[in-house]
Motif scaffolding. Sequence first.
Motif, PDB file in Angstrom:
ATOM      1  N   LEU A 126      45.595  30.632  47.048  1.00 30.74           N
ATOM      2  CA  LEU A 126      45.212  30.082  45.503  1.00 30.74           C
ATOM      3  C   LEU A 126      45.325  31.130  45.091  1.00 30.74           C
ATOM      4  CD1 LEU A 126      46.857  27.576  44.716  1.00 30.74           C
ATOM      5  CD2 LEU A 126      44.743  26.888  43.841  1.00 30.74           C
ATOM      6  N   THR A 127      43.952  31.843  44.791  1.00 27.30           N
ATOM      7  CA  THR A 127      44.432  33.073  44.384  1.00 27.30           C
ATOM      8  C   THR A 127      44.963  33.996  44.046  1.00 27.30           C
ATOM      9  OG1 THR A 127      41.646  32.195  43.877  1.00 27.30           O
ATOM     10  CG2 THR A 127      41.937  34.352  43.215  1.00 27.30           C
ATOM     11  N   HIS A 128      45.353  34.236  45.588  1.00 21.16           N
ATOM     12  CA  HIS A 128      45.862  35.477  45.490  1.00 21.16           C
ATOM     13  C   HIS A 128      47.436  34.829  44.899  1.00 21.16           C
ATOM     14  CE1 HIS A 128      47.299  38.892  48.018  1.00 21.16           C
ATOM     15  NE2 HIS A 128      48.397  38.112  48.721  1.00 21.16           N
ATOM     16  N   LEU A 129      48.059  33.928  45.367  1.00 24.68           N
ATOM     17  CA  LEU A 129      49.156  33.615  44.784  1.00 24.68           C
ATOM     18  C   LEU A 129      48.971  33.706  43.295  1.00 24.68           C
ATOM     19  CD1 LEU A 129      52.277  32.096  45.747  1.00 24.68           C
ATOM     20  CD2 LEU A 129      51.114  30.331  45.664  1.00 24.68           C
ATOM     21  N   LEU A 130      48.162  33.288  43.371  1.00 21.55           N
ATOM     22  CA  LEU A 130      48.734  33.379  40.750  1.00 21.55           C
ATOM     23  C   LEU A 130      48.091  34.483  40.241  1.00 21.55           C
ATOM     24  CD1 LEU A 130      46.115  29.749  40.651  1.00 21.55           C
ATOM     25  CD2 LEU A 130      48.459  29.876  40.298  1.00 21.55           C
ATOM     26  N   MET A 131      48.208  35.281  41.238  1.00 17.87           N
ATOM     27  CA  MET A 131      47.811  36.806  40.876  1.00 17.87           C
ATOM     28  C   MET A 131      49.298  37.352  41.396  1.00 17.87           C
ATOM     29  SD  MET A 131      43.800  37.697  41.462  1.00 17.87           S
ATOM     30  CE  MET A 131      44.232  39.135  39.476  1.00 17.87           C
ATOM     31  N   LEU A 132      49.894  36.610  41.916  1.00 14.99           N
ATOM     32  CA  LEU A 132      50.771  38.120  42.416  1.00 14.99           C
ATOM     33  C   LEU A 132      51.442  37.780  41.678  1.00 14.99           C
ATOM     34  CD1 LEU A 132      51.044  37.775  46.515  1.00 14.99           C
ATOM     35  CD2 LEU A 132      50.455  40.111  44.897  1.00 14.99           C
ATOM     36  N   CYS A 133      51.764  36.021  41.376  1.00 14.94           N
ATOM     37  CA  CYS A 133      52.846  35.838  40.703  1.00 14.94           C
ATOM     38  C   CYS A 133      52.213  35.779  39.005  1.00 14.94           C
ATOM     39  CB  CYS A 133      53.506  34.105  40.772  1.00 14.94           C
ATOM     40  SG  CYS A 133      52.497  32.987  40.476  1.00 14.94           S
ATOM     41  N   GLY A 134      51.617  36.001  38.603  1.00 12.62           N
ATOM     42  CA  GLY A 134      51.605  36.785  36.887  1.00 12.62           C
ATOM     43  C   GLY A 134      50.727  35.785  36.121  1.00 12.62           C
ATOM     44  N   LYS A 135      50.317  34.851  36.923  1.00  8.45           N
ATOM     45  CA  LYS A 135      49.301  33.107  36.256  1.00  8.45           C
ATOM     46  C   LYS A 135      48.452  33.114  36.315  1.00  8.45           C
ATOM     47  CE  LYS A 135      53.963  31.035  36.895  1.00  8.45           C
ATOM     48  NZ  LYS A 135      54.678  30.662  35.129  1.00  8.45           N
ATOM     49  N   LEU A 136      47.591  34.317  36.821  1.00 11.23           N
ATOM     50  CA  LEU A 136      45.756  34.795  37.023  1.00 11.23           C
ATOM     51  C   LEU A 136      45.481  36.059  36.783  1.00 11.23           C
ATOM     52  CD1 LEU A 136      43.361  32.847  36.709  1.00 11.23           C
ATOM     53  CD2 LEU A 136      43.587  33.410  39.241  1.00 11.23           C
ATOM     54  N   GLU A 137      44.383  35.763  35.298  1.00  6.87           N
ATOM     55  CA  GLU A 137      44.324  37.374  35.536  1.00  6.87           C
ATOM     56  C   GLU A 137      42.540  37.631  36.383  1.00  6.87           C
ATOM     57  OE1 GLU A 137      45.974  39.869  35.491  1.00  6.87           O
ATOM     58  OE2 GLU A 137      47.369  38.872  34.168  1.00  6.87           O
ATOM     59  N   GLU A 138      42.320  38.914  36.529  1.00  5.74           N
ATOM     60  CA  GLU A 138      41.121  38.458  36.885  1.00  5.74           C
ATOM     61  C   GLU A 138      40.573  38.416  36.122  1.00  5.74           C
ATOM     62  OE1 GLU A 138      38.258  41.463  40.081  1.00  5.74           O
ATOM     63  OE2 GLU A 138      40.560  42.481  39.228  1.00  5.74           O
ATOM     64  N   GLU A 139      40.117  38.565  35.384  1.00  8.87           N
ATOM     65  CA  GLU A 139      38.958  38.486  33.918  1.00  8.87           C
ATOM     66  C   GLU A 139      39.452  36.757  33.922  1.00  8.87           C
ATOM     67  OE1 GLU A 139      43.057  40.076  31.950  1.00  8.87           O
ATOM     68  OE2 GLU A 139      40.411  40.818  33.677  1.00  8.87           O
ATOM     69  N   GLU A 140      39.975  36.388  33.892  1.00  9.57           N
ATOM     70  CA  GLU A 140      39.683  34.929  34.115  1.00  9.57           C
ATOM     71  C   GLU A 140      38.428  34.513  34.651  1.00  9.57           C
ATOM     72  OE1 GLU A 140      43.622  33.030  33.178  1.00  9.57           O
ATOM     73  OE2 GLU A 140      44.723  34.436  33.149  1.00  9.57           O
ATOM     74  N   ILE A 141      38.251  34.606  35.432  1.00  7.53           N
ATOM     75  CA  ILE A 141      37.148  34.034  37.016  1.00  7.53           C
ATOM     76  C   ILE A 141      36.339  34.964  36.769  1.00  7.53           C
ATOM     77  CG2 ILE A 141      37.299  34.086  39.445  1.00  7.53           C
ATOM     78  CD1 ILE A 141      39.124  32.631  38.509  1.00  7.53           C
ATOM     79  N   HIS A 142      36.326  35.905  36.728  1.00  3.56           N
ATOM     80  CA  HIS A 142      34.503  36.450  36.412  1.00  3.56           C
ATOM     81  C   HIS A 142      34.140  36.618  34.760  1.00  3.56           C
ATOM     82  CE1 HIS A 142      35.377  38.350  39.904  1.00  3.56           C
ATOM     83  NE2 HIS A 142      36.058  38.888  39.631  1.00  3.56           N
ATOM     84  N   ASN A 143      32.830  36.167  34.702  1.00  2.24           N
ATOM     85  CA  ASN A 143      32.633  36.327  34.036  1.00  2.24           C
ATOM     86  C   ASN A 143      32.070  37.252  33.465  1.00  2.24           C
ATOM     87  OD1 ASN A 143      29.542  36.813  34.931  1.00  2.24           O
ATOM     88  ND2 ASN A 143      29.495  34.436  35.429  1.00  2.24           N
ATOM     89  N   ASP A 144      31.218  37.815  32.180  1.00  4.23           N
ATOM     90  CA  ASP A 144      31.044  39.215  31.761  1.00  4.23           C
ATOM     91  C   ASP A 144      30.239  39.495  32.607  1.00  4.23           C
ATOM     92  OD1 ASP A 144      32.472  38.820  28.950  1.00  4.23           O
ATOM     93  OD2 ASP A 144      30.967  37.914  28.213  1.00  4.23           O
ATOM     94  N   GLU A 145      28.920  39.050  33.402  1.00  5.67           N
ATOM     95  CA  GLU A 145      28.239  39.595  34.342  1.00  5.67           C
ATOM     96  C   GLU A 145      28.512  40.247  35.743  1.00  5.67           C
ATOM     97  OE1 GLU A 145      24.690  36.678  35.104  1.00  5.67           O
ATOM     98  OE2 GLU A 145      24.379  37.061  32.640  1.00  5.67           O
ATOM     99  N   GLU A 146      29.948  39.266  35.901  1.00 13.40           N
ATOM    100  CA  GLU A 146      30.427  39.267  37.457  1.00 13.40           C
ATOM    101  C   GLU A 146      31.487  40.953  37.341  1.00 13.40           C
ATOM    102  OE1 GLU A 146      32.101  35.709  37.825  1.00 13.40           O
ATOM    103  OE2 GLU A 146      30.928  34.996  39.353  1.00 13.40           O
ATOM    104  N   GLN A 147      31.675  40.889  35.776  1.00 20.07           N
ATOM    105  CA  GLN A 147      32.490  42.042  35.936  1.00 20.07           C
ATOM    106  C   GLN A 147      32.351  43.477  35.807  1.00 20.07           C
ATOM    107  OE1 GLN A 147      34.794  41.802  31.927  1.00 20.07           O
ATOM    108  NE2 GLN A 147      35.637  40.047  32.625  1.00 20.07           N
ATOM    109  N   GLU A 148      30.733  43.394  36.171  1.00 17.35           N
ATOM    110  CA  GLU A 148      29.758  44.240  35.873  1.00 17.35           C
ATOM    111  C   GLU A 148      29.812  44.736  37.500  1.00 17.35           C
ATOM    112  OE1 GLU A 148      26.628  44.166  34.395  1.00 17.35           O
ATOM    113  OE2 GLU A 148      26.616  43.622  32.392  1.00 17.35           O
ATOM    114  N   ILE A 149      30.273  43.880  38.450  1.00 19.15           N
ATOM    115  CA  ILE A 149      30.659  44.484  40.203  1.00 19.15           C
ATOM    116  C   ILE A 149      30.950  45.664  40.323  1.00 19.15           C
ATOM    117  CG2 ILE A 149      30.989  43.046  41.998  1.00 19.15           C
ATOM    118  CD1 ILE A 149      31.125  40.614  41.127  1.00 19.15           C
ATOM    119  N   GLU A 150      30.156  46.462  40.608  1.00 15.58           N
ATOM    120  CA  GLU A 150      30.422  47.949  40.863  1.00 15.58           C
ATOM    121  C   GLU A 150      31.833  48.308  42.353  1.00 15.58           C
ATOM    122  OE1 GLU A 150      27.442  49.824  43.367  1.00 15.58           O
ATOM    123  OE2 GLU A 150      25.855  49.981  41.307  1.00 15.58           O
TER     124      GLU A 150
END
Length: 552
Positions: free
Chosen positions: A279-303
């Motif tokens: 579902l995530t792969h499909l939504l991101m491919l069709c532009g319905k979901l951006e990665e920052e919509e899933i990650h919070n501020d702490e998770e965005q620091e993942i290397e």
Amino acid sequence: MVKENYKPSVIYIPDPASAITGLNVVWSINDKLTTFASSHNLTKSKNDAALLHITQWIRFHFPESERYARKILHTIREGNSSFELTVDFLNEGVENAFPEYWDTIIGLVLQGNLELARILLQLHSQSDSDAFTYADKILRTIPIFSVYGEVSLPEFNLQWKLWQTNTAQRLLSGIFNKYLKLKFIMQVLSGDINSCMEQLKKYCTSWYQIMVAVLLYTEPTIKFYELSFHAHRYVQLYGGTANLNFCDSTVLALFELDLRSAMKKCQLASDGGWLTTHLTHLLMLCGKLEEEEIHNDEEQEIESSLRLDVKLVLEYGTLLMSHCSLWQVSLCYLDQCGEEGRARQEILLSQIVSNSDIKTMKIIQAALNRGLLDVGWYFNFEEIAFNNKINGMKCLRRNQLGKALEWAFRSQDSAFASHLADQFLQHYVKKGVFDSNDLLDNLGSCKYCEFRRLYIANKLKEAAICLNDLITSRIAPKYFWLTLLNDALPLLENDGNVPLFDIQQTANLSYCLNELCSLNEIFERKTALIRLALCKNMARAICAQTFVDNSL
């Protein structure tokens, strides 16, 4: 069919059947909501009507009412007594013959399937009475809103209010009081939900089922952006958000268009990550979901520099590799993950436990197809290849050339394969027929087999080109040249207007014939007819070329 007391399930899905059902519900409602209610079209327009899509979704996932209706109609039509009929329905009425009769009709009405509900009502023993006649008229005249219709939204709202007012008046007249189930249906149709809410809950097993049933007859033109408000209201009827199971809570997040929360809830499903990954792969491919919509501020620091959907595919592919029969499927997932997936493939392939040479060869071949050359070292490829060559030698001693060639391919021993190919050719020269035609036809790179297929298919020009390439390339051993030239004879003698071999090709064949005759005088006597055909073809080719040059 009727649920007296709704008991929400625990927070996780307890069994595979429920898991599949829950995943199917979440996937399909996501398709309806994110496809038709993306942020760029959440406008207060006529084309934003939501119930058309949501009702279809409800009917698909709660098909019991329609299924029972079909069974009732089929039983009556075919005279099949598959149900234990307590009375003769032809005399006493279908409502007494089928205990689920009224529950089925009510379920159909709550899903907006009014035509089928009308058919069942007409089977009632009192269908000619005033109550049922008015009920049928009410169901038949209900205004239906369509985004593609010619009726404007204000005009439809006026028609709807007039229809519901008429229904309410009939209800107040007491005409339906004799038939309590029919009266309940009329209460729902008139929009008098508050007076029958508790009874309505008995026919709905989830908050979204009752929400759609109520909205169908209270706000038929509701918009997508308004669903969230109503969703929370009906969730409270079933114990609030704390008592929702995985499926119900995920659907609530999707009705709110909160994809971040929905994806996190999907991770709680006992499906090994299938739903979240796809579902995530499909939504991101069709532009319905951006990665920052899933990650919070702490998770965005993942290397990790991987996109979220690629990371999920990587983890899911790794999980599949742990199953003994799904490692090939896992490779397909990891193929989509770039260099990270390639590195993961090399590590995981080398850790697969193989209990047969065939499986080992499949693993090694899969690795070679992806350029993972170091994987074969983990499986002692040289020992496997040696064993395959031994098996091939045993088949050769038993004169089983086809099986021997198959083992030679598995061993990837080019010298042994060349020796067997030589055996095939010598056998063909002596007997004029190939053994193991199926094997040779599937080689793909067998030039002589290709020539034979073209010749049999009567594609003579293509066959002539193929044969000329085979002879001039000198791939075939010289003892096979005479066979090739004999095969060229019917092509040389073809009586078409244009010779199949042009001047250069005829000269190439003549050169090979002269070289063959220089090896042994015996060939000179055997090739006299071929030489004559070459001379005639050369003359025809020269004439044809001259005619072309003059026409230019």
